[in-house]
Enzyme design. Structure first.
Site, PDB file in Angstrom:
ATOM      1  N   THR A 121     -21.524  45.731 -68.213  1.00 16.66           N
ATOM      2  CA  THR A 121     -21.781  46.720 -68.428  1.00 16.66           C
ATOM      3  C   THR A 121     -22.744  46.967 -69.924  1.00 16.66           C
ATOM      4  O   THR A 121     -22.681  45.999 -70.796  1.00 16.66           O
ATOM      5  CB  THR A 121     -20.238  47.430 -69.485  1.00 16.66           C
ATOM      6  OG1 THR A 121     -19.277  47.529 -68.328  1.00 16.66           O
ATOM      7  CG2 THR A 121     -20.349  48.364 -70.512  1.00 16.66           C
ATOM      8  N   CYS A 263     -12.971  44.960 -72.556  1.00 14.06           N
ATOM      9  CA  CYS A 263     -13.588  45.961 -71.952  1.00 14.06           C
ATOM     10  C   CYS A 263     -13.970  46.810 -73.216  1.00 14.06           C
ATOM     11  O   CYS A 263     -14.924  47.592 -73.670  1.00 14.06           O
ATOM     12  CB  CYS A 263     -13.765  46.998 -70.486  1.00 14.06           C
ATOM     13  SG  CYS A 263     -14.305  45.220 -69.733  1.00 14.06           S
TER      14      CYS A 263
HETATM   15  C1  UDX Z   1     -10.699  48.394 -68.058  1.00 15.56           C
HETATM   16  C2  UDX Z   1     -10.842  49.429 -67.506  1.00 15.56           C
HETATM   17  O1  UDX Z   1      -9.662  50.199 -66.942  1.00 15.56           O
HETATM   18  C3  UDX Z   1     -11.720  49.455 -66.450  1.00 15.56           C
HETATM   19  O2  UDX Z   1     -12.223  50.303 -65.352  1.00 15.56           O
HETATM   20  C4  UDX Z   1     -12.669  48.561 -66.707  1.00 15.56           C
HETATM   21  O3  UDX Z   1     -13.462  48.325 -65.670  1.00 15.56           O
HETATM   22  C5  UDX Z   1     -12.330  47.376 -68.103  1.00 15.56           C
HETATM   23  O4  UDX Z   1     -12.188  47.740 -68.793  1.00 15.56           O
HETATM   24  P1  UDX Z   1      -9.035  46.673 -68.331  1.00 15.56           P
HETATM   25  O5  UDX Z   1      -9.296  46.265 -69.441  1.00 15.56           O
HETATM   26  O6  UDX Z   1      -8.478  45.130 -67.131  1.00 15.56           O
HETATM   27  O7  UDX Z   1      -9.711  47.426 -67.310  1.00 15.56           O
HETATM   28  O8  UDX Z   1      -7.202  46.922 -68.369  1.00 15.56           O
HETATM   29  P2  UDX Z   1      -6.485  48.535 -68.622  1.00 15.56           P
HETATM   30  O9  UDX Z   1      -5.986  48.152 -67.434  1.00 15.56           O
HETATM   31  O10 UDX Z   1      -7.555  49.382 -68.708  1.00 15.56           O
HETATM   32  O11 UDX Z   1      -5.455  48.283 -69.735  1.00 15.56           O
HETATM   33  C6  UDX Z   1      -6.467  48.103 -71.224  1.00 15.56           C
HETATM   34  C7  UDX Z   1      -5.405  47.801 -72.553  1.00 15.56           C
HETATM   35  O12 UDX Z   1      -4.750  49.187 -72.949  1.00 15.56           O
HETATM   36  C8  UDX Z   1      -4.360  47.102 -72.225  1.00 15.56           C
HETATM   37  O13 UDX Z   1      -4.428  46.160 -73.721  1.00 15.56           O
HETATM   38  C9  UDX Z   1      -3.346  47.458 -72.001  1.00 15.56           C
HETATM   39  O14 UDX Z   1      -2.317  47.597 -72.467  1.00 15.56           O
HETATM   40  C10 UDX Z   1      -3.994  49.216 -72.947  1.00 15.56           C
HETATM   41  N1  UDX Z   1      -2.878  50.392 -72.295  1.00 15.56           N
HETATM   42  C11 UDX Z   1      -3.362  50.542 -70.946  1.00 15.56           C
HETATM   43  C12 UDX Z   1      -2.182  51.174 -73.119  1.00 15.56           C
HETATM   44  O15 UDX Z   1      -1.565  50.481 -74.211  1.00 15.56           O
HETATM   45  N2  UDX Z   1      -1.295  51.856 -72.404  1.00 15.56           N
HETATM   46  C13 UDX Z   1      -1.571  52.932 -71.199  1.00 15.56           C
HETATM   47  O16 UDX Z   1      -1.825  54.253 -70.876  1.00 15.56           O
HETATM   48  C14 UDX Z   1      -2.723  52.089 -70.615  1.00 15.56           C
END
Ligand code: UDX
Length: 443
Positions: A121, A263
């Site tokens: 990114t 991210c």
């Molecule tokens: C994210 C993006 O989803 C992905 O497309 C990008 O390439 C990288 O960043 P990631 O960081 O692996 O992916 O995890 P993700 O599933 O998006 O969750 C991120 C954070 O949000 C986690 O801490 C998760 O617990 C939190 N989360 C997610 C919530 O608190 N509530 C939700 O409804 C969804």
């Protein structure tokens, strides 16, 4: 087809292993010799379901190799992916020193036409910056194109996300490069994955806009959760009903301790920075970050308030990674909440299926425990901080019998309040009324 991948971090390794599975010959390069040694012994240095098996399979088939040798990686590669780290600087901007470094080496190392594809990114304008840097370091003119090909994979489900993405973004200014990228992704074309072919700037912005929108959804529902707590309403039902509106969608509306990981936070900070530089302030992104910070602080407050202060008490922590199915602790809400509570003078007995060893290195004061029951033994309350499947269906009668006081603080809304209350426990969650009698509030 032959490709090279520069960087064997999360994105680089998943990209390499998955393209090898598609039948492409892949060389992954990293300057870290110890890391390459491990990879050559099928030892993937982090936990991602299915990745070690896929990498080993690619290596056995002779399609995937690991090296520290830059020249070997780019030699005869039709596409070279840049998958190096782009960490945040203190002002929120992305640190592009590793990208610049590989661009300089590509300038010196490309001997034949290749597509250089940026997977990391990166801020808008980086593809052009990479192109200029490569050109400036060429001893003789070698034709090449730079494209932006952002990655959307999520930790914990990265392989599935790579193999069945919602879309593939190709930001290219040349038809030749677009054709090569489409050929590379042909297996996805065959399963009718939508392809968005656009300019490099637009592609770079798609990645930030998508990630920060997801972060904003989480901050939004967390603010609604806070309001629910003031009004005796239930955020789970609010989110479910909101999500049924197809314009909103049900994903990323799960209230909790705020988002973490490598991210969302980094990208929100980078978007704010990008907007400031461009003179187009990103107010929503800035508010998203503020709400996320406050949410962690609110969780600490919730725990302190439930226990009438935590000094001298012992808490059981279930989960430390930033989300389930990963050992990644980067910007983990669970870890930062634990750190603040430790500062308040409590003890923490913690368990996590994959992240415990690294968490104990980051927070040596944590007591590491085998499993959730071990963690609960003798504790004054349990905090469920990361929703691993292993914590979803525990024997609550047993948990209660191990605890000093029957209190479960569920920061991920995993349990059904009525079920916990029926076991005679006090249950506190996020954006839902607390149930059961709080033993710390009865005098
Ligand atoms: C994210 C993006 O989803 C992905 O497309 C990008 O390439 C990288 O960043 P990631 O960081 O692996 O992916 O995890 P993700 O599933 O998006 O969750 C991120 C954070 O949000 C986690 O801490 C998760 O617990 C939190 N989360 C997610 C919530 O608190 N509530 C939700 O409804 C969804």
């Amino acid at each position: 087809m032959r490709i090279g991948v520069l960087g064997t971090g999360y994105v680089g390794l998943v990209t390499g292993a998955c393209f090898a599975e598609f039948g492409i010959t892949v060389t992954c390069m990293d300057p870290d010799a110890a890391r390459i040694d491990r990879l050559n012994r099928d030892d993937v240095p982090f936990y991602e379901p299915g990745l070690a098996e896929l990498a080993a399979k690619g290596r056995r088939a002779g399609r995937l190799s690991f090296t520290t040798d830059f020249a070997r990686t780019v030699d005869k590669a039709q596409v070279v992916f840049i998958a190096v780290g782009t960490p945040s600087r203190p002002d929120g901007s992305a640190d592009l020193s590793q990208v610049d470094d590989v661009a300089r080496r590509l300038g010196r190392g490309l001997t034949d036409y290749a597509v250089v594809a940026a997977k990391s990114t990166v801020p808008v304008g980086t593809a052009a910056r990479v192109r200029d840097t490569i050109r400036a370091h060429q001893a003789r003119p070698v034709d090449f194109d730079v494209v932006s090909n952002p990655e959307f994979l999520r930790e914990g489900s990265a392989i599935g996300d790579f193999m069945r993405p919602d879309r593939v973004i190709i930001g290219a200014d040349s038809e030749r490069a677009t054709a090569i990228m489409k050929e590379l992704y042909r297996p996805l074309y065959l399963i009718e994955t939508p392809f968005i072919v656009t300019g490099a700037h637009t592609a770079e912005l798609i990645k930030y806009a998508s990630n920060v929108f997801l972060a904003a959804k989480i901050s939004f529902i967390n603010e609604i959760a806070n309001l629910c707590e003031c009004m005796d309403a239930d955020v789970q039902t609010v989110a479910k009903a909101m999500g049924l509106d197809k314009r909103i969608g049900s994903k990323f509306l799960h209230a909790g301790p705020g988002y973490g990981g490598s991210c969302l936070g980094k990208d929100a900070a980078a978007l704010v920075h990008l907007g400031d530089e461009a003179g187009a302030a990103m107010h929503l992104a800035a508010a998203t970050i503020r709400v996320n910070e406050q949410q962690r602080a609110r969780m600490v407050e919730k725990i302190r308030d439930t226990l009438n202060g935590v000094r001298g008490k012992t808490l059981a922590f279930w989960g430390l990674s930033f989300k389930p199915n990963t050992d990644d602790l980067r910007d983990s809400p669970a870890l930062s909440i634990a750190a603040r509570l430790l500062k308040d003078g409590c003890a923490i007995r913690a368990c996590d299926p994959e992240g415990l060893a690294a968490a104990r290195r980051a927070l040596p004061a944590l007591t590491g425990c085998e499993d959730p029951y071990d963690a609960a033994t003798g504790a004054d309350a349990v905090v469920l901080a990361t929703e691993w499947n292993q914590f979803r269906n525990l024997d609550l009668d047993r948990v209660k019998s191990l605890l000093r006081a029957p209190v479960l603080i569920d920061l991920r809304n995993v349990y059904d309040p009525e079920r916990v209350a029926a076991c005679g426990m006090h249950y506190v969650s996020v954006g839902r009324p607390a149930v059961g009698v709080n033993p710390y509030k009865t005098s």
